[in-house]
Every structure is written in C-alpha cells, then in structure tokens.
Design a protein around this motif. Sequence first.
Motif, PDB file in Angstrom:
ATOM      1  N   ILE A  80       4.927   8.841  -3.092  1.00 43.41           N
ATOM      2  CA  ILE A  80       4.124   8.260  -4.165  1.00 43.41           C
ATOM      3  C   ILE A  80       3.205   9.327  -4.742  1.00 43.41           C
ATOM      4  O   ILE A  80       2.851  10.293  -4.070  1.00 43.41           O
ATOM      5  CB  ILE A  80       3.316   7.041  -3.688  1.00 43.41           C
ATOM      6  CG1 ILE A  80       2.362   7.408  -2.541  1.00 43.41           C
ATOM      7  CG2 ILE A  80       4.242   5.903  -3.279  1.00 43.41           C
ATOM      8  CD1 ILE A  80       1.384   6.311  -2.179  1.00 43.41           C
ATOM      9  N   ASP A  81       2.841   9.123  -5.988  1.00 38.64           N
ATOM     10  CA  ASP A  81       1.924  10.025  -6.679  1.00 38.64           C
ATOM     11  C   ASP A  81       0.851   9.164  -7.340  1.00 38.64           C
ATOM     12  O   ASP A  81       1.113   8.537  -8.367  1.00 38.64           O
ATOM     13  CB  ASP A  81       2.659  10.852  -7.721  1.00 38.64           C
ATOM     14  CG  ASP A  81       1.761  11.853  -8.421  1.00 38.64           C
ATOM     15  OD1 ASP A  81       0.520  11.783  -8.261  1.00 38.64           O
ATOM     16  OD2 ASP A  81       2.296  12.704  -9.146  1.00 38.64           O
ATOM     17  N   PRO A  82      -0.341   9.092  -6.735  1.00 37.96           N
ATOM     18  CA  PRO A  82      -1.394   8.235  -7.289  1.00 37.96           C
ATOM     19  C   PRO A  82      -1.771   8.572  -8.731  1.00 37.96           C
ATOM     20  O   PRO A  82      -2.279   7.715  -9.446  1.00 37.96           O
ATOM     21  CB  PRO A  82      -2.581   8.476  -6.362  1.00 37.96           C
ATOM     22  CG  PRO A  82      -1.976   8.981  -5.101  1.00 37.96           C
ATOM     23  CD  PRO A  82      -0.745   9.742  -5.504  1.00 37.96           C
ATOM     24  N   LYS A  83      -1.492   9.781  -9.176  1.00 33.42           N
ATOM     25  CA  LYS A  83      -1.786  10.152 -10.559  1.00 33.42           C
ATOM     26  C   LYS A  83      -0.745   9.592 -11.524  1.00 33.42           C
ATOM     27  O   LYS A  83      -1.025   9.388 -12.701  1.00 33.42           O
ATOM     28  CB  LYS A  83      -1.855  11.672 -10.699  1.00 33.42           C
ATOM     29  CG  LYS A  83      -3.017  12.283  -9.956  1.00 33.42           C
ATOM     30  CD  LYS A  83      -3.003  13.778 -10.059  1.00 33.42           C
ATOM     31  CE  LYS A  83      -4.108  14.344  -9.182  1.00 33.42           C
ATOM     32  NZ  LYS A  83      -3.740  15.573  -8.532  1.00 33.42           N
ATOM     33  N   GLU A  84       0.463   9.361 -11.021  1.00 39.24           N
ATOM     34  CA  GLU A  84       1.557   8.874 -11.858  1.00 39.24           C
ATOM     35  C   GLU A  84       1.865   7.397 -11.632  1.00 39.24           C
ATOM     36  O   GLU A  84       2.226   6.691 -12.562  1.00 39.24           O
ATOM     37  CB  GLU A  84       2.828   9.694 -11.582  1.00 39.24           C
ATOM     38  CG  GLU A  84       2.693  11.175 -11.849  1.00 39.24           C
ATOM     39  CD  GLU A  84       2.653  11.498 -13.327  1.00 39.24           C
ATOM     40  OE1 GLU A  84       3.326  10.795 -14.113  1.00 39.24           O
ATOM     41  OE2 GLU A  84       1.944  12.451 -13.698  1.00 39.24           O
ATOM     42  N   ASP A  85       1.772   6.939 -10.394  1.00 39.55           N
ATOM     43  CA  ASP A  85       2.113   5.565 -10.053  1.00 39.55           C
ATOM     44  C   ASP A  85       0.920   4.644 -10.320  1.00 39.55           C
ATOM     45  O   ASP A  85      -0.226   5.050 -10.145  1.00 39.55           O
ATOM     46  CB  ASP A  85       2.517   5.464  -8.574  1.00 39.55           C
ATOM     47  CG  ASP A  85       3.765   6.286  -8.267  1.00 39.55           C
ATOM     48  OD1 ASP A  85       4.655   6.360  -9.129  1.00 39.55           O
ATOM     49  OD2 ASP A  85       3.839   6.855  -7.159  1.00 39.55           O
ATOM     50  N   PRO A  86       1.176   3.387 -10.718  1.00 38.46           N
ATOM     51  CA  PRO A  86       0.073   2.454 -11.006  1.00 38.46           C
ATOM     52  C   PRO A  86      -0.550   1.894  -9.721  1.00 38.46           C
ATOM     53  O   PRO A  86      -0.350   0.745  -9.358  1.00 38.46           O
ATOM     54  CB  PRO A  86       0.757   1.357 -11.830  1.00 38.46           C
ATOM     55  CG  PRO A  86       2.166   1.354 -11.329  1.00 38.46           C
ATOM     56  CD  PRO A  86       2.476   2.795 -10.985  1.00 38.46           C
ATOM     57  N   LEU A  87      -1.305   2.732  -9.025  1.00 38.86           N
ATOM     58  CA  LEU A  87      -1.900   2.364  -7.749  1.00 38.86           C
ATOM     59  C   LEU A  87      -3.416   2.392  -7.842  1.00 38.86           C
ATOM     60  O   LEU A  87      -3.995   3.253  -8.502  1.00 38.86           O
ATOM     61  CB  LEU A  87      -1.463   3.346  -6.657  1.00 38.86           C
ATOM     62  CG  LEU A  87       0.027   3.481  -6.411  1.00 38.86           C
ATOM     63  CD1 LEU A  87       0.304   4.641  -5.475  1.00 38.86           C
ATOM     64  CD2 LEU A  87       0.590   2.183  -5.857  1.00 38.86           C
ATOM     65  N   GLU A  88      -4.047   1.461  -7.149  1.00 46.73           N
ATOM     66  CA  GLU A  88      -5.504   1.422  -7.058  1.00 46.73           C
ATOM     67  C   GLU A  88      -5.896   1.819  -5.639  1.00 46.73           C
ATOM     68  O   GLU A  88      -5.416   1.227  -4.673  1.00 46.73           O
ATOM     69  CB  GLU A  88      -5.983   0.001  -7.357  1.00 46.73           C
ATOM     70  CG  GLU A  88      -7.450  -0.206  -7.171  1.00 46.73           C
ATOM     71  CD  GLU A  88      -7.840  -1.681  -7.298  1.00 46.73           C
ATOM     72  OE1 GLU A  88      -9.011  -1.970  -7.002  1.00 46.73           O
ATOM     73  OE2 GLU A  88      -7.002  -2.522  -7.654  1.00 46.73           O
ATOM     74  N   ALA A  89      -6.733   2.828  -5.511  1.00 46.30           N
ATOM     75  CA  ALA A  89      -7.208   3.230  -4.185  1.00 46.30           C
ATOM     76  C   ALA A  89      -8.087   2.121  -3.617  1.00 46.30           C
ATOM     77  O   ALA A  89      -8.893   1.524  -4.340  1.00 46.30           O
ATOM     78  CB  ALA A  89      -7.988   4.535  -4.274  1.00 46.30           C
ATOM     79  N   ILE A  90      -7.896   1.824  -2.330  1.00 42.21           N
ATOM     80  CA  ILE A  90      -8.688   0.797  -1.648  1.00 42.21           C
ATOM     81  C   ILE A  90      -9.202   1.364  -0.332  1.00 42.21           C
ATOM     82  O   ILE A  90      -8.716   2.383   0.151  1.00 42.21           O
ATOM     83  CB  ILE A  90      -7.876  -0.501  -1.402  1.00 42.21           C
ATOM     84  CG1 ILE A  90      -6.642  -0.224  -0.525  1.00 42.21           C
ATOM     85  CG2 ILE A  90      -7.499  -1.162  -2.720  1.00 42.21           C
ATOM     86  CD1 ILE A  90      -5.895  -1.462  -0.063  1.00 42.21           C
ATOM     87  N   ALA A  91     -10.154   0.664   0.258  1.00 40.17           N
ATOM     88  CA  ALA A  91     -10.708   1.074   1.551  1.00 40.17           C
ATOM     89  C   ALA A  91      -9.713   0.757   2.665  1.00 40.17           C
ATOM     90  O   ALA A  91      -8.929  -0.190   2.571  1.00 40.17           O
ATOM     91  CB  ALA A  91     -12.025   0.354   1.801  1.00 40.17           C
TER      92      ALA A  91
END
Length: 101
Positions: A80-91
């Motif tokens: 996965i690539d958090p800059k490219e994929d629609p992901l939200e960082a969580i705790a």
Amino acid sequence: MERIRAESVAYFRALDENATLRHHFRHADEEGGLWYIEAVPDRDELIVVKQAELTSAGQLHRYSWEHLGDEHGGLTDQAIDPKEDPLEAIAADEFQRVWTQ
C-alpha cells in the motif's frame, strides 16, 4: 499450490512477528463497509499484515498470516502507498479495538 500458501504464511508471519514499526489505516468502501489495516515496512514498501473488514451489515472478517482468506475475501498481497491509496491514518488502539471484537 500448498507450497505457495506455506511460503505466503511464512512471509507474512515473519513480517508480523518481527515488526518494530506498525502503521494503521482505515478505508471506507463503496458498499459502506470499513476496512482496517495494519501494515509494516519491508524493503521500502508498506506490507499489510492484518486486515479487518467491517461490512455495512455489521459482519467482521479478519485476515492475517493465521487466516489468509475465505469466501468473503483475503489478505491483500499488494503493497500500500498512503500517498496514493485512499487511506486515513488511525491510532493503533482504534485498529486493535476492531481487530479484537
């Protein structure tokens, strides 16, 4: 086929058990489900080692080296690539709360 599965289990297990840094993300899908992801770095990529899907109907499906897949889906084998994929960082605790329910 069994050899490939065994190699996959060994790879994901080693990543999970030896990780010193973990990243956690959430993603909403088109059907209203939520995906929770735990990923670890490996060779300049983020590899998913745990993945939980909470469907819009409230069903929880979990995937890891202990359970790679079933009729509902499976652990992604794509980095996965958090800059490219629609992901939200969580705790981490948010991920753990869903993972352990």
